[in-house]
Design an enzyme around this catalytic site. Sequence first.
Site, PDB file in Angstrom:
ATOM      1  N   LYS A 104       0.791  -1.239   0.000  1.00  0.00           N
ATOM      2  CA  LYS A 104       0.000   0.000   0.000  1.00  0.00           C
ATOM      3  C   LYS A 104       0.827   1.295   0.000  1.00  0.00           C
ATOM      4  CE  LYS A 104      -2.155  -1.902   3.526  1.00  0.00           C
ATOM      5  NZ  LYS A 104      -3.072  -2.315   4.591  1.00  0.00           N
ATOM      6  N   ASP A 139      -5.793  -6.314  10.366  1.00  0.00           N
ATOM      7  CA  ASP A 139      -7.149  -5.730  10.372  1.00  0.00           C
ATOM      8  C   ASP A 139      -8.240  -6.761  10.064  1.00  0.00           C
ATOM      9  OD1 ASP A 139      -6.280  -5.845   7.729  1.00  0.00           O
ATOM     10  OD2 ASP A 139      -6.864  -3.804   7.205  1.00  0.00           O
TER      11      ASP A 139
END
Length: 407
Positions: A104, A139
């Site tokens: 990312k 997450d």
Amino acid sequence: NEKGVFYALDLGGTNFRILRVHLKGEGGGLAAQEFTEVSIPPNLMVGTSDELFGYIVEEVLKFVAQEGEDFHPAVGRKRELGFTFSFPVMQTSIASGTLIRWTKGFNVEDTVGQDVVVKLNAAMERKGLDMCNQRQVNDTVGTLAGGRYTNKDVVASVILGTGTNAAYVECVQAIPKWHGPLPKSGEMVVNTEWGNFQTSHLPLTEYDHALDAESINPGEQIFEKIISGMYLGEIVRRVLCRLAEEASFFGGSVPPKLKVPFILQTPDMSVMHHDMSPDLKLVGNKLKDVLDISNSSLKVRKVVIEVCNIVATRGARLAAAGLFGILKKIGRDTVKTGEQQRSVIAMDGGLFEHYTEFRKSLENTLCELLGSEVSEHIVIEHANDGSGIGAALLAASHSKYCQADES
Ligand code: BGC
């Protein structure tokens, strides 16, 4: 069943969140929660470990300083922190995790191969933040835990945000990689890291190959690069740039801004894609504001929407295919005789939350793959802020390690 106040730090994209939650205990849910969101300066995403973790800890210090009385820890207890770190890590216990690689847009080289819990603890010590930080989760795992806390039918979690990933509950017998002690429940959570999934069957185009080759992690996260929020807008930009170069799509010359990587972000693409106005005014505005392209014709605007639609639909259908694969793996893709079990998927992430056409396409594709009968028993639930809350819950469930006198 733990009750009390727990903090969570959720680092997984260009913004990170800090939360505090008040748990009632005995499965009683949340009494209160507060959070703050901070963006990470771009230079820290590619700088050193000390700078990145130092900056984060300073923000946690500020947030703790604003703590109201009702969130104070009980006498004799330290504040406790759950750490959601949403990058691929090698994890052999909940108290540590070695970073395998960044994703990312992050590239803090000196953290790769290091234990991120140790890094965070070191920064906390340097900056004088006295908290017990012994739990690190992804997450997807946090979202799964948070979802299951309130709903026992949650079997999997999916993140569709800046990046993408999924986790699910698996029988330990089905995990040959696991050689450690077996949990009493007979079940374990598997973090698939599906963003790094690759196969020659993926419908990659020349735009995808070019995007990957020019990225900071070439050859990695290929599934993520065609599905997630960080990349969809960039794929659209590449297609439009090609149209401009080879078909003079925006007039005689190529608009200079169209050549700037990542200038067109997925939220901009989403606004254009959802434009329902007769003259496609929102598309015109975005072309003007983001790319400096004025006076676009209606015909051009329609093509822009079509490009957004193609790119978003491909991503959504692939994400649905991934989810279908998980449901198939755990036997939730067929109609059972007797009472049919409900299967709930906890989903989170900005792409899923804000990009309606993407979400609709994903849901329709999943129905298409499962068939209407099975689909009735599959529920996609928006797990709002599930990952942070899940981390706090996991912190709570391990809180016996955090008495104030432990140090
Ligand atoms: C990371 C995963 C994470 C996902 C969603 C990916 O880039 O590798 O660990 O779960 O993004 O945040």
